[in-house]
Design a protein around this motif. Structure first.
Motif, short mmCIF file in Angstrom:
data_model
loop_
_atom_site.label_atom_id
_atom_site.label_comp_id
_atom_site.label_asym_id
_atom_site.label_seq_id
_atom_site.Cartn_x
_atom_site.Cartn_y
_atom_site.Cartn_z
N ARG A 8 5.84 64.45 20.95
CA ARG A 8 4.54 64.86 20.43
C ARG A 8 4.68 65.40 19.00
O ARG A 8 3.89 65.06 18.13
N GLU A 9 5.74 66.21 18.82
CA GLU A 9 5.92 66.79 17.47
C GLU A 9 6.24 65.70 16.44
O GLU A 9 5.89 65.82 15.27
N ALA A 10 6.89 64.65 16.91
CA ALA A 10 7.24 63.56 15.98
C ALA A 10 6.06 62.61 15.77
O ALA A 10 6.18 61.57 15.13
N GLY A 11 4.91 62.95 16.36
CA GLY A 11 3.71 62.14 16.15
C GLY A 11 3.62 60.94 17.06
O GLY A 11 2.74 60.09 16.90
N ARG A 12 4.53 60.85 18.05
CA ARG A 12 4.44 59.72 18.98
C ARG A 12 3.38 60.03 20.05
O ARG A 12 3.15 61.19 20.37
N GLU A 13 2.80 58.97 20.59
CA GLU A 13 1.72 59.19 21.55
C GLU A 13 2.28 59.69 22.89
O GLU A 13 3.22 59.09 23.44
N VAL A 14 1.74 60.79 23.38
CA VAL A 14 2.20 61.35 24.66
C VAL A 14 0.96 61.64 25.51
O VAL A 14 0.00 62.23 25.02
N ASP A 15 1.00 61.21 26.76
CA ASP A 15 -0.11 61.51 27.67
C ASP A 15 -0.08 63.01 27.98
O ASP A 15 0.89 63.50 28.59
N SER A 16 -1.11 63.73 27.58
CA SER A 16 -1.07 65.20 27.69
C SER A 16 -1.05 65.68 29.14
O SER A 16 -0.70 66.83 29.42
N ARG A 17 -1.38 64.80 30.10
CA ARG A 17 -1.34 65.22 31.51
C ARG A 17 0.07 65.61 31.94
O ARG A 17 0.27 66.37 32.88
N TRP A 18 1.06 65.05 31.22
CA TRP A 18 2.45 65.34 31.61
C TRP A 18 2.77 66.83 31.61
O TRP A 18 3.49 67.33 32.46
#
Ligand SMILES: Cc1cc2nc3c(=O)[nH]c(=O)nc-3n(C[C@H](O)[C@H](O)[C@H](O)COP(=O)(O)OP(=O)(O)OC[C@H]3O[C@@H](n4cnc5c(N)ncnc54)[C@H](O)[C@@H]3O)c2cc1C
Length: 526
Positions: free
Chosen positions: A259-269
């Protein structure tokens, strides 16, 4: 002199401290090592043991045998009670030390460990027992327990040992199956045992399945995939609790980094893994209760509830109710579907376990002991330290938890709104229209005719009426809870077993005061 590792509910080579320490000790003394698993009749003949447990353990031992052999070691199995087998081996091999994990198990393991301890003292054998997870032996107070749990989980995990010096001439009974031990072969379609399967299960959960954990865990339809399914592997120690916790934390760090590197992460995780991490700690929190008070496998945690359901449980009516519940013929489709699915697969998600346990206690007014024993046999993951305290909690005999009386019809509407799960496990309701599926006894005669399902013939009438049973149970429990001495004892139970405020760890911190609220019964659930 040889060393002996006694394998119990720790069937793995990774993060196995007794194994590593025994290998090191035998290397230092240039002696051999016996890696022993005992098929104890007290286990395989117990009412809470099912053929599916033996099959699972056989699969674990089969893999362990190969893993030890690759490292130069050897798995030795014997059939008999622990003291007899240990004495036999002491004469044959002459070991001076036993290495094992501490065990918090059923009453028979407690008595057996006392016998083994006595035998060790008489024979001058040193028994080194090492904690298996977060349970603390001889715990004086629950204060500070969560901090100790954190410390243990973050201690260094032991690498799998190399250079194991097995003793090829020691006789082994090999990996045994149900038939070899006179146990009925199980037809259940269960999870497969072994360390590889345990790691595959963690990996698929942390990489993919777990994303919908929070939303999917409560429904029996989605729970099978959305929950981790780690329970039998934790129960039989195919993976250590520490490695499960560390793998989860590593995943959280990776997701944060992404997330910090700007990659897409599903926030539900993030929410999913926080909830999952909390449950890993609950595992030990519950087991600690049994460790501290072994009697709660047999007796009410709060003695003020003694005698509450004894009369019904001992009566013919009670025996009939127990049989209907066990076979999934209560006339409540959601309860029946859960019981039948559990008998076929050995697993149920938490919410449905809670519902069937509470239905037996509140609606059927049965003592938790026979119903708990029945499900102990049918849950592949049976873990006494979780199972009995959970059963007591769902039956209202702890004195410190909310009374949760589930409505099976509401649970179906919430957790299986299309009736897919119910129709899968209760096929006689196949043709029943969805609006009647949660309570098919409400169908009129003409609807019964059209749906091809006659109530009382094709599917049973409800064994009790929900609203009546609900009102009666609440009223009976309320009388007891109001009594001053019961409240006094409840405070003492909380002191002994209640969970305390958790230390602030960003990965696993809980919402403020939540667990204490749960323990005190302030949180509501339908
Ligand atoms: C009446 C009743 C009996 C139960 N008996 C058992 C049992 O014999 N063995 C057992 O492992 N669990 C038991 N549970 C707890 C829980 O239902 C199971 O751990 C869970 O459903 C197993 O599936 P999972 O591994 O996919 O769980 P996940 O939700 O993925 O949880 C991961 C792990 O956390 C632990 N855990 C999860 N929920 C709880 C909980 N409420 N209390 C304590 N630990 C928890 C378990 O070790 C579980 O494997 C029982 C619950 C109830 C209501």
């Amino acid at each position: 002199m040889s060393e002996l590792v006694w394998l119990k509910r720790d069937l793995r080579v990774r993060d196995h401290e007794p194994l590593v320490r025994a290998v090191n000790a035998s290397r230092d003394s240039k002696a051999g090592l016996v890696c022993l698993f005992i098929y104890e009749p007290e286990w395989f003949a117990a009412v809470e043991t099912d053929g599916s447990h033996l099959r699972f353990v056989g699969e674990c031992l089969g893999e362990l045998e190969g893993e030890l052999a690759r490292r130069g070691g050897r798995l030795v199995t014997r059939v008999g009670s622990a003291v007899t087998v240990l004495e036999e081996l002491r004469r044959e091999v002459g070991f001076i030390r036993i290495w094992s994990h501490e065990e918090t198990g059923s009453g028979w393991t407690y008595r057996r460990d006392m016998d083994v301890g006595k035998w060790c003292r008489e024979r001058g054998v040193d028994w080194c027992e090492i904690p298996q997870h977060g349970v603390v032996r001889r715990l004086r107070s629950r204060n500070g327990w969560a901090e100790r749990w954190e410390q243990r989980m973050h201690a260094r995990a032991a690498a799998p040992p190399e250079g194991v010096r097995g003793l090829p001439w020691v006789r082994s009974a090999g990996v045994l199956r149900e038939r070899d031990l006179g146990v009925e072969v199980s037809q259940k379609d269960c999870q497969r045992g072994g360390e590889t399967e345990a790691w595959r299960t963690v990996a698929t959960f942390l990489a993919e399945r777990g994303v919908d954990y929070r939303k999917g865990m409560s429904s029996p339809l989605t729970g099978g995939d959305a929950c981790s399914r780690l329970s039998p592997y934790l129960a039989w120690g195919c993976i250590s609790m520490r490695e499960a916790v560390l793998a989860t934390e590593a995943r959280v760090l990776t997701l944060r980094g992404d997330r910090e590197a700007g990659r897409e992460v599903d926030s539900r995780w993030f929410g999913a893994l926080k909830s999952f991490g909390a449950r890993l700690r609950w595992h030990c929190h519950f087991m600690q209760k049994l460790e501290d008070e072994p009697r709660l496998e047999f007796e009410n945690l709060h003695r003020g509830y003694d005698g509450l359901r004894d009369e019904m449980t001992a009566s013919e009516e009670g025996r009939n109710r127990l049989a209907l519940w066990s076979e999934g013929r209560t006339g409540y489709p959601m309860v029946d579907a859960c019981m039948r699915s559990c008998l076929a697969t050995g697993w149920l998600n938490f919410r449905m376990r809670a519902m069937v346990a509470s239905f037996a206690a509140y609606h059927l007014w049965l003592h938790w002991r026979p119903t708990a024993l029945f499900l102990a046999r049918h849950f592949l993951d049976f873990e006494a330290g979780i199972h009995f305290p959970q059963f007591q909690m769902q039956s209202g005999t702890t004195g410190i938890n909310t009374l949760r009386i589930y409505s099976p019809a509401k649970q179906m509407r919430d957790q299986d709104p299309e009736g897919v799960f119910v129709r899968r496990w209760v096929p006689e309701l196949e043709g029943v229209p969805l609006e009647y599926l949660a309570e098919p006894h409400l169908m009129t005669e003409s609807v019964q005719r059209r749906s091809g399902c006659w109530i009382g013939t094709d599917y049973p009438r409800p064994v009790v009426e929900h609203s009546v049973a609900y009102r009666e149970a609440r009223a009976r429990l309320a009388v007891i809870r109001r009594a001053a001495e019961v409240r006094e004892e409840a405070r003492a139970v909380y002191e002994r077993h209640g969970s305390r405020k958790q230390p602030a760890r960003p990965e696993f911190a809980q919402r403020k005061g939540k667990s204490r609220q749960m323990e005190l019964g302030l949180a509501s659930e339908a």
